[in-house]
Design a protein around this motif. Structure first.
Motif, PDB file in Angstrom:
ATOM      1  N   PRO A 203      13.409  36.191  69.104  1.00  0.00           N
ATOM      2  CA  PRO A 203      12.427  35.099  69.258  1.00  0.00           C
ATOM      3  C   PRO A 203      12.510  34.116  68.094  1.00  0.00           C
ATOM      4  O   PRO A 203      12.781  34.495  66.956  1.00  0.00           O
ATOM      5  CB  PRO A 203      11.091  35.842  69.267  1.00  0.00           C
ATOM      6  CG  PRO A 203      11.356  37.128  68.546  1.00  0.00           C
ATOM      7  CD  PRO A 203      12.771  37.496  68.866  1.00  0.00           C
ATOM      8  N   ARG A 204      12.241  32.867  68.378  1.00  0.00           N
ATOM      9  CA  ARG A 204      12.315  31.810  67.371  1.00  0.00           C
ATOM     10  C   ARG A 204      10.924  31.633  66.758  1.00  0.00           C
ATOM     11  O   ARG A 204      10.126  30.800  67.204  1.00  0.00           O
ATOM     12  CB  ARG A 204      12.821  30.512  68.002  1.00  0.00           C
ATOM     13  CG  ARG A 204      14.170  30.669  68.667  1.00  0.00           C
ATOM     14  CD  ARG A 204      14.586  29.405  69.391  1.00  0.00           C
ATOM     15  NE  ARG A 204      14.992  28.356  68.487  1.00  0.00           N
ATOM     16  CZ  ARG A 204      16.208  28.231  67.971  1.00  0.00           C
ATOM     17  NH1 ARG A 204      17.150  29.130  68.266  1.00  0.00           N
ATOM     18  NH2 ARG A 204      16.501  27.234  67.172  1.00  0.00           N
ATOM     19  N   SER A 205      10.656  32.427  65.729  1.00  0.00           N
ATOM     20  CA  SER A 205       9.349  32.373  65.083  1.00  0.00           C
ATOM     21  C   SER A 205       9.305  31.219  64.089  1.00  0.00           C
ATOM     22  O   SER A 205      10.336  30.747  63.591  1.00  0.00           O
ATOM     23  CB  SER A 205       9.065  33.694  64.367  1.00  0.00           C
ATOM     24  OG  SER A 205       9.993  33.899  63.319  1.00  0.00           O
ATOM     25  N   CYS A 206       8.094  30.803  63.778  1.00  0.00           N
ATOM     26  CA  CYS A 206       7.908  29.683  62.847  1.00  0.00           C
ATOM     27  C   CYS A 206       8.416  30.043  61.452  1.00  0.00           C
ATOM     28  O   CYS A 206       9.043  29.239  60.783  1.00  0.00           O
ATOM     29  CB  CYS A 206       6.432  29.297  62.808  1.00  0.00           C
ATOM     30  SG  CYS A 206       6.061  27.909  61.721  1.00  0.00           S
ATOM     31  N   THR A 207       8.164  31.270  61.027  1.00  0.00           N
ATOM     32  CA  THR A 207       8.590  31.697  59.686  1.00  0.00           C
ATOM     33  C   THR A 207      10.110  31.672  59.554  1.00  0.00           C
ATOM     34  O   THR A 207      10.656  31.210  58.543  1.00  0.00           O
ATOM     35  CB  THR A 207       8.062  33.107  59.397  1.00  0.00           C
ATOM     36  OG1 THR A 207       6.635  33.121  59.551  1.00  0.00           O
ATOM     37  CG2 THR A 207       8.426  33.541  57.996  1.00  0.00           C
ATOM     38  N   THR A 208      10.809  32.154  60.596  1.00  0.00           N
ATOM     39  CA  THR A 208      12.278  32.175  60.549  1.00  0.00           C
ATOM     40  C   THR A 208      12.840  30.760  60.543  1.00  0.00           C
ATOM     41  O   THR A 208      13.817  30.461  59.839  1.00  0.00           O
ATOM     42  CB  THR A 208      12.825  32.959  61.747  1.00  0.00           C
ATOM     43  OG1 THR A 208      12.194  34.242  61.797  1.00  0.00           O
ATOM     44  CG2 THR A 208      14.322  33.151  61.623  1.00  0.00           C
ATOM     45  N   LEU A 209      12.253  29.866  61.320  1.00  0.00           N
ATOM     46  CA  LEU A 209      12.726  28.478  61.371  1.00  0.00           C
ATOM     47  C   LEU A 209      12.562  27.802  60.011  1.00  0.00           C
ATOM     48  O   LEU A 209      13.465  27.099  59.544  1.00  0.00           O
ATOM     49  CB  LEU A 209      11.954  27.715  62.441  1.00  0.00           C
ATOM     50  CG  LEU A 209      12.213  28.123  63.891  1.00  0.00           C
ATOM     51  CD1 LEU A 209      11.208  27.467  64.818  1.00  0.00           C
ATOM     52  CD2 LEU A 209      13.632  27.753  64.313  1.00  0.00           C
ATOM     53  N   ILE A 210      11.428  28.025  59.376  1.00  0.00           N
ATOM     54  CA  ILE A 210      11.182  27.405  58.066  1.00  0.00           C
ATOM     55  C   ILE A 210      12.132  27.976  57.023  1.00  0.00           C
ATOM     56  O   ILE A 210      12.675  27.240  56.187  1.00  0.00           O
ATOM     57  CB  ILE A 210       9.718  27.609  57.645  1.00  0.00           C
ATOM     58  CG1 ILE A 210       8.787  26.851  58.601  1.00  0.00           C
ATOM     59  CG2 ILE A 210       9.488  27.148  56.218  1.00  0.00           C
ATOM     60  CD1 ILE A 210       7.325  27.110  58.350  1.00  0.00           C
ATOM     61  N   ARG A 211      12.373  29.276  57.061  1.00  0.00           N
ATOM     62  CA  ARG A 211      13.270  29.901  56.082  1.00  0.00           C
ATOM     63  C   ARG A 211      14.688  29.368  56.220  1.00  0.00           C
ATOM     64  O   ARG A 211      15.368  29.079  55.231  1.00  0.00           O
ATOM     65  CB  ARG A 211      13.241  31.414  56.272  1.00  0.00           C
ATOM     66  CG  ARG A 211      13.927  32.188  55.156  1.00  0.00           C
ATOM     67  CD  ARG A 211      13.679  33.664  55.334  1.00  0.00           C
ATOM     68  NE  ARG A 211      14.242  34.117  56.603  1.00  0.00           N
ATOM     69  CZ  ARG A 211      13.957  35.286  57.171  1.00  0.00           C
ATOM     70  NH1 ARG A 211      13.083  36.088  56.601  1.00  0.00           N
ATOM     71  NH2 ARG A 211      14.524  35.630  58.307  1.00  0.00           N
ATOM     72  N   LEU A 212      15.162  29.212  57.450  1.00  0.00           N
ATOM     73  CA  LEU A 212      16.501  28.659  57.657  1.00  0.00           C
ATOM     74  C   LEU A 212      16.564  27.203  57.231  1.00  0.00           C
ATOM     75  O   LEU A 212      17.559  26.755  56.632  1.00  0.00           O
ATOM     76  CB  LEU A 212      16.889  28.808  59.132  1.00  0.00           C
ATOM     77  CG  LEU A 212      18.272  28.299  59.519  1.00  0.00           C
ATOM     78  CD1 LEU A 212      19.358  28.995  58.714  1.00  0.00           C
ATOM     79  CD2 LEU A 212      18.518  28.508  61.013  1.00  0.00           C
TER      80      LEU A 212
END
Length: 374
Positions: A203-212
């Motif tokens: 899943p494309r979580s907000c936390t993962t998107l920001i970290r990338l």
């Protein structure tokens, strides 16, 4: 059998014997008629095994000092069976612990690039040098050690120094600096690949998107990208932040990161939208001023740029990183004041001259000019 295994086996046997000794004291053991004598014998045997175990297990300094060793053993194990052995074992584990120190408290941050050699050896000993100072020195061995020390420094501080060390005259200094520099880049690239794979598979979580997004921006912020790749990294970072903003529209930190990417990419229209949104939320106006000035500069709105920089002018005794730009545009420097005064004097003289010509009566030649022309 190794010494460590033999010590652990003896320690376990001592615990078992002390457990039997406690059973005898409580009256639940095997020797019901001579319970006290059996308890004493079992406890003595447990002490013998425990003494052998700790003699093998404790540091050599404790074994050399017999009074210290006997006092430690009898003080803990004789009065309190089982718990005494556990206390000494815990003490042994504490001896193995290493004190954790923050290496940054020993850092010396340089405040200049061009440095001169110290005149005396005493001054060198009494005044520690920073890494840039060492890299400007003549001793290649010291410069190599300085580059190796950068492994413990934060990458944001280490990269500028490594980039200079790559151009060193000593080959080993160059190789060490290049290897450390490549290691930093590889760590960032591996992190990006891992998170990209995580986004594709899960899943494309907000936390993962920001970290990338932060990793892509880190490549630009650290100066590890060319002009072409910089726009690609910033564009990818902006796309990830826009996707994260759709998941959490009210997150102000995402809007700030988007504003930063838009300004660096030159996308002034979406940057103004983000700036307007942040100002509507009263988000730290002192931080929004520099971004607003940058947008005015990109829009070529010079009056608005001057006004925004004038609002950013630091107070008395406080400096900002925009001091030079503010002095250049607002005019708080001697040359600008001289030019402004000269312009004001020239304008005043021209106004007086035009006013004098307008108030003076026309001459005779001027009166006859229309008639002659006719």
């Amino acid at each position: 059998m190794s010494k460590k295994a033999l010590a652990i086996s003896s320690f376990v046997v001592s615990l078992i014997l002390d457990a039997f000794a406690l059973q005898e004291l409580l009256g639940t053991g095997f020797a019901r008629t001579h319970a006290s004598a059996a308890a004493v014998l079992l406890h003595a045997a447990a002490l013998a095994f425990a003494g052998f175990a700790f003699w093998r297990w404790l540091p050599a300094s404790y074994g050399k000092s017999r009074p210290t060793f006997v006092a430690l053993l009898t003080g803990f194990c004789v009065p309190v069976p089982l718990l005494g052995q556990a206390a000494i074992a815990t003490f042994r584990r504490v001896l193995d612990q290493k004190v954790q120190e923050d290496p940054e408290q020993h850092y010396i941050i340089a405040n200049r690039e061009a440095l001169t050699m110290h005149e005396s050896f005493e001054e060198v000993v009494n005044n520690p040098k920073s890494i840039p100072e060492i890299l400007h020195g003549r001793d290649p061995k010291t410069r190599r050690n300085a580059v190796l020390a950068l492994r413990c420094v934060d990458v944001r501080r280490a990269i500028p120094v490594l980039q200079k060390a790559i151009q060193d005259s000593d080959e080993q200094v160059r190789l060490l600096a290049q290897a450390q520099f490549n290691k930093i880049i590889a760590a960032l690239e591996v992190g990006i690949k891992e998170i990209e794979a995580e986004l594709h598979s899960g899943p494309r979580s907000c936390t993962t998107l920001i970290r990338l997004s932060e990793l892509y921006h880190e490549l630009v912020y650290l100066g590890l990208s060319s002009d072409e790749s910089m726009r690609l990294y910033l564009g990818r970072s902006a796309d990830l932040l826009e996707e994260a903003l759709k998941l959490t529209p009210e997150d102000l930190n995402i809007s700030v990161s988007l504003l930063r990417c838009y300004v660096k990419l030159g996308n002034t229209a979406p940057a103004h939208d983000r700036l307007t949104f942040l100002r509507s939320k009263n988000y730290r106006r002192e931080l929004m001023g520099p971004w607003e000035s940058d947008l005015f500069y990109q829009d070529r709105d010079w009056p608005a740029l001057v006004e925004s920089l004038r609002a950013l002018r630091p107070s008395q005794g406080r400096m900002t990183i925009l001091d030079d730009q503010i002095k250049l545009w607002v005019g708080d420097n001697p040359r600008a004041r001289t030019r402004r005064k000269a312009s004001a004097v020239a304008l005043r003289r021209l106004t007086l001259l035009l006013g004098a010509n307008a108030d003076s009566p026309p001459s005779a030649s001027a009166k006859n000019a229309p008639a002659s022309a006719a």
